[in-house]
Design an enzyme around this catalytic site. Structure first.
Site, PDB file in Angstrom:
ATOM      1  N   GLU A 119     -17.454  74.020  51.718  1.00  0.00           N
ATOM      2  CA  GLU A 119     -17.374  73.413  50.380  1.00  0.00           C
ATOM      3  C   GLU A 119     -16.196  73.912  49.543  1.00  0.00           C
ATOM      4  OE1 GLU A 119     -21.950  72.481  49.281  1.00  0.00           O
ATOM      5  OE2 GLU A 119     -21.479  74.601  49.362  1.00  0.00           O
TER       6      GLU A 119
HETATM    7  C1  ACM Z   1     -23.674  75.520  52.900  1.00  0.00           C
HETATM    8  O1  ACM Z   1     -24.878  75.210  52.793  1.00  0.00           O
HETATM    9  N1  ACM Z   1     -22.825  75.324  51.921  1.00  0.00           N
HETATM   10  C2  ACM Z   1     -23.174  76.126  54.131  1.00  0.00           C
END
Ligand code: ACM
Length: 531
Positions: free
Chosen positions: A342
């Protein structure tokens, strides 16, 4: 000698003798209780089991014999005695021996040289007269001991003396795991968990033969490990958590203690330092990690995807090198986890060279990289492992570039997801994960559906993110009873896993959960046994 005195003495002696014999003549040793090993609720379900219909009983005379000349076996003998003595009130001791002991004892021995059992398998032969536990390596003995726990009444888990009898169903178990990587991840960043809380979690997952605890040590909300060369990380970055609580961090000494505690239970700690995103706590501690040189404000909310290291600055790589040098020195296992998920505000043109360079840094410290599936956008250096969480296509791309895979599909394995709409804790972005949903899936079949071969799947991990989870009791509520299911997926062959059968075994864990004071979710999907 005075005659009267001598006959009185003899009478006295005769009475004493009669009294001494009383318990023997009035309560003869009861015959072994018939018991069916096949009906015992062992999780994970063993690979093979033959019941012989009788039982072994623990008595005042029982000891644990371990093969002489192996300190690790002696330690495991002591560990077993420590599990048995409090609730039984017995004083089971540990003795070393060069050969199998006489009747009435446990015997732990290595050197089975049994290829099928591998590094973690064990063989348990329970007869009326002996319990023989053998394995190729000490880890197998540890897992055999976990099986013995499941074969004893749940009250064995209580810390003070309970009523017996203490009997173990007789028969033979040969058992070994399907996957070498069976774990959970605990996010100690969004909320901080103390050393004692982490140890409790280690204890709980080890009962189900898990062998990995991945610690998510840094995120936007908190930096949780002391780094001596960059002390403000812990001082500033560790000073708060989601909701603005006081946070915390592990000193290196405390972290070593966790690593050792885990290692004693055959659990490898995988430390994660998430980057280039999920880095606000570091960016708040040291302004020079930002492109504008200015420290960020500490963050106590739960948004994701807003932070990034300045990937074009040399200081950032010097920082990463220092952090991973110190962390590698604290890590006996082969892996350092670099996060990589992310990183929405890191341009892909910067993200890829960043991940490439960080893989080289980790390799220079003698470790292999694990990263969330987005890292597959970069090169995959030798030994790099992709942890699938959301992007099956990323995992596939990683495999095509030579990576291996850990399976943590969010819709099945994320134990921070709510069980259903009424669960107060947890999130729901990957869906509700009731206990059956969390159990009914197969890592190899899921990978195969994406065109990824079983041979590159290292195993499974159940992540527990802690945006909403603030203490160990809340951790327990989300982890139990889903952790036993994930543990079974990692251990037991797919063709032996059936929800309708598993749910009965799981239901019989109720008494054990209660004896261990586990704050579990009493799912309506599970037929909880009365005792
Ligand atoms: C995640 O759940 N951002 C790896």
């Amino acid at each position: 000698m005075n005659k009267k005195f001598s006959s009185l003495t003899m009478l006295y002696a005769a009475v004493l003798l009669a009294v001494a014999m009383l318990p023997i003549s009035c309560t003869p040793t009861p015959p072994p209780t018939p018991k069916d090993l096949a009906q015992e609720a062992i999780i994970p379900l063993p690979v093979s089991l033959e019941a012989t219909g009788s039982s072994f009983r623990l008595t005042e005379k029982t000891d644990i014999y371990v093969q002489a000349g192996n300190p690790e076996l002696e330690r495991l003998g002591q560990y077993l005695a420590g599990l048995l003595n409090p609730a039984t009130g017995l004083e089971i001791g540990v003795k070393t021996t060069d050969e199998a002991p006489a009747s009435g004892h446990f015997y732990l021995a290595l050197g089975a040289n049994d290829a099928e059992l591998g590094k973690e398998g064990y063989q348990l032969e329970i007869a009326e007269t002996t319990v023989n536990l053998t394995a190729n390596e000490a880890a197998g003995i540890f897992y055999g001991i976990q099986t013995l726990r499941h074969l004893l009444p749940a009250a064995i888990e209580k810390p003070e003396k309970q009523e017996g009898p203490w009997e173990i169903a007789s028969g033979k178990i040969r058992d070994y795991p399907g996957y070498g990587h069976r774990g959970s991840m605990l996010d100690v960043s969004r909320h901080f968990f103390s050393v004692e809380e982490v140890k409790r979690y280690i204890d709980l997952i080890s009962l189900y033969k898990m062998n990995v605890l991945h610690l998510h040590l840094s995120d936007d909300q908190g930096w949780r490990i002391e780094i001596k060369s960059w002390p403000k990380l812990a001082e500033i970055g560790g000073s708060t958590e989601v909701g603005g609580g006081e946070g915390g961090f592990y000193t290196q000494e405390q972290y070593k203690d966790i690593v050792q505690y885990a290692q004693d239970r055959y659990i490898m700690i995988i430390p994660e330092i998430d980057m280039p995103g999920h880095t606000n706590a570091a960016l708040a501690s040291y302004g020079e990690l930002n492109c504008d040189g200015q420290p960020r404000k500490l963050y106590t909310g739960t948004e994701v995807g807003f932070s990034t290291f300045c990937t074009t600055k040399d200081t950032v790589y010097k920082f990463i090198d220092d952090v991973f040098r110190e962390l590698a020195a604290l890590t006996p296992g082969p892996y350092l986890h670099i996060g990589g998920d992310e990183s929405h505000v890191t341009p892909m043109a910067e993200y890829i060279p960043f991940i490439n360079r960080v893989q080289d840094i980790v390799a220079a410290h003698g470790k292999q990289v694990v990263g969330w599936d987005e890292i597959a956008n970069a090169e995959m250096k030798p030994g790099t492992i992709v942890q699938l969480w959301a992007g099956a296509e990323n995992a596939k791309m990683g495999v095509e570039k030579g990576a291996k895979v850990i399976m943590s599909p969010a819709s099945k394995a994320y134990i921070d997801m709510k069980y259903d709409s009424t669960t107060e804790l947890g999130l729901a972005w990957a869906g509700y994960i009731e206990v059956d949903t969390g159990y009914i899936w197969d890592p190899a079949a899921m990978a195969a559906a994406e065109g990824v071969d079983k041979s590159v799947i290292l195993g499974v991990e159940a992540p527990l993110w802690s945006e909403t989870v603030t203490n160990i009791k809340e951790v327990e509520f989300m982890a139990f009873p889903r952790i036993p299911g994930i543990a079974e997926i990692g251990w037991t062959p797919a063709n032996l896993r059936q929800w309708d059968e598993y749910k009965l075994r799981l239901g019989k864990q109720k008494a054990r959960f209660e004896a261990m004071e586990i704050n579990y979710y009493a799912s309506p999907k599970v037929p909880w046994a009365a005792q």
